[in-house]
Design a protein around this motif. Sequence first.
Motif, mmCIF file in Angstrom:
data_model
loop_
_atom_site.group_PDB
_atom_site.id
_atom_site.type_symbol
_atom_site.label_atom_id
_atom_site.label_comp_id
_atom_site.label_asym_id
_atom_site.label_seq_id
_atom_site.Cartn_x
_atom_site.Cartn_y
_atom_site.Cartn_z
ATOM 1 N N ASP A 104 -9.281 -23.531 48.607
ATOM 2 C CA ASP A 104 -8.821 -23.468 47.222
ATOM 3 C C ASP A 104 -8.414 -24.869 46.756
ATOM 4 O O ASP A 104 -8.540 -25.853 47.492
ATOM 5 N N ASP A 105 -7.906 -24.968 45.535
ATOM 6 C CA ASP A 105 -7.543 -26.260 44.974
ATOM 7 C C ASP A 105 -6.490 -26.978 45.810
ATOM 8 O O ASP A 105 -6.543 -28.206 45.984
ATOM 9 N N GLU A 107 -6.004 -26.929 48.949
ATOM 10 C CA GLU A 107 -6.579 -27.512 50.170
ATOM 11 C C GLU A 107 -7.424 -28.746 49.852
ATOM 12 O O GLU A 107 -7.455 -29.704 50.638
ATOM 13 N N PHE A 108 -8.093 -28.746 48.700
ATOM 14 C CA PHE A 108 -8.790 -29.963 48.273
ATOM 15 C C PHE A 108 -7.781 -31.079 47.997
ATOM 16 O O PHE A 108 -8.000 -32.233 48.372
ATOM 17 N N ASP A 109 -6.669 -30.725 47.321
ATOM 18 C CA ASP A 109 -5.635 -31.716 47.039
ATOM 19 C C ASP A 109 -5.045 -32.275 48.335
ATOM 20 O O ASP A 109 -4.794 -33.485 48.450
ATOM 21 N N ARG A 110 -4.839 -31.406 49.314
ATOM 22 C CA ARG A 110 -4.251 -31.834 50.584
ATOM 23 C C ARG A 110 -5.187 -32.799 51.311
ATOM 24 O O ARG A 110 -4.754 -33.825 51.843
ATOM 25 N N ALA A 111 -6.475 -32.489 51.324
ATOM 26 C CA ALA A 111 -7.437 -33.374 51.989
ATOM 27 C C ALA A 111 -7.475 -34.741 51.311
ATOM 28 O O ALA A 111 -7.526 -35.778 51.983
ATOM 29 N N TYR A 112 -7.440 -34.761 49.996
ATOM 30 C CA TYR A 112 -7.421 -36.033 49.261
ATOM 31 C C TYR A 112 -6.154 -36.826 49.588
ATOM 32 O O TYR A 112 -6.200 -38.049 49.788
ATOM 33 N N ALA A 113 -5.039 -36.120 49.671
ATOM 34 C CA ALA A 113 -3.774 -36.793 49.976
ATOM 35 C C ALA A 113 -3.807 -37.420 51.358
ATOM 36 O O ALA A 113 -3.353 -38.557 51.551
ATOM 37 N N TYR A 114 -4.346 -36.711 52.335
ATOM 38 C CA TYR A 114 -4.347 -37.211 53.711
ATOM 39 C C TYR A 114 -5.295 -38.389 53.911
ATOM 40 O O TYR A 114 -5.010 -39.299 54.689
ATOM 41 N N ILE A 115 -6.437 -38.369 53.234
ATOM 42 C CA ILE A 115 -7.449 -39.404 53.450
ATOM 43 C C ILE A 115 -7.273 -40.591 52.498
ATOM 44 O O ILE A 115 -7.396 -41.747 52.907
ATOM 45 N N VAL A 160 -17.168 -29.521 53.892
ATOM 46 C CA VAL A 160 -17.135 -29.855 52.480
ATOM 47 C C VAL A 160 -15.952 -30.760 52.115
ATOM 48 O O VAL A 160 -16.078 -31.638 51.250
ATOM 49 N N LEU A 161 -14.804 -30.574 52.747
ATOM 50 C CA LEU A 161 -13.649 -31.406 52.400
ATOM 51 C C LEU A 161 -13.889 -32.867 52.765
ATOM 52 O O LEU A 161 -13.637 -33.772 51.966
#
Length: 269
Positions: A104-105, A107-115, A160-161
Motif C-alpha cells: 500500500d502507500d 509501504e511505498f513511503d517507507r521504502a522511499y524513506a529507507y533508501i 517492485v519497491l
Amino acid sequence: MDLGIAGKVALVTGGTHGMGRTVAEALGENGARVVVVARGQAGLDDTVDAIRAAGGEAVGVSADLTDFAAYPYMVDAAKKTFGAPDIAIFTPVAPPSGGFDDFDDAEFDRAYAYIVKAFAHFARAVSPAMKERQWGRIVTIGSGAAKSPARASILNFDYVLANTVRPAGLGLSRSLADELGPFGITVNTVPPGFIDTGEAYKAFFEKCARDAGMDYDAFITAFLKRIPANRFGTPREVGSLVAFLCSQDAGYITGQYIVVDGGYMQIYH
C-alpha cells in the motif's frame, strides 16, 4: 597496495553482517579507524572484536537506521572516539520483495524513506566535516535495480519497491557527487550482483528453487549459466572495491555506479 587511509575515520552502517561487515573489516585492515553501526549489540561486539584481532581499531555504535535522528547521533559518537568521519559507507535497509498489489502507500513511503531520505540524512551528517577538511569518501552499497528493474522472470519473485526507489537513491548519489566534488569529496555507488553471503543467501535460493518447482542443485546449475563468471561473488570482492574507492588514489572517481556481478547485468539488463 597502500590505500593511504591509515588513521582515517571510517563510519560503516550495517557493518555487522554481509557486505557491510566485509567493508568494515577491509577498511580496518588498511589502517582506518572504524566506527561500526548496527542495531544489535552482539553483532557489534563480534565485528569490533574481529577488526581488533586483525590489528585494526574499531568501536561499535548501536543505532536504528530507520530513525533519521540516528544519523547525527552516530556521527557525534564517532567524534567522541576517533573524530569526525573521513569515510562514510551507507548500507541502507533494503525493501522487501513483492509485487505491486502486495504493497500500500505506506509501504511505498517507507521504502522511499529507507533508501532515499535516510541517505540524505546520512550525507547531511557526514559531509560538513569533510567539507572543512576538503577531503572525503562516501560510498553507498546499492542495488542492480537502480539501473534496470529486477524481473520476476529471472528469479521467480517480484521486487517492485526496489525497482521504484533504488533509481531515486542513485539519482541523489550522483547529484551529491556533483555538489561535493569541489570539496574533494567523492560519492559513489557499488551495487553487488549475486554475492554468496552464507546461510541466508542459500535460504533465499532454496525458496527460489521451490517456487520454480525445481531441485535446488539443478536450479543453481541453471542459474549460474546466466552469469558469465559462472559463480557467485564473494563479499570480499565487494569489500575490496569499496576500500579502493575510499583510497587516496580514487580521488578522481566520483558519481559512479560500479557493479560487482561477474558480468551478469551486461547481458540481462
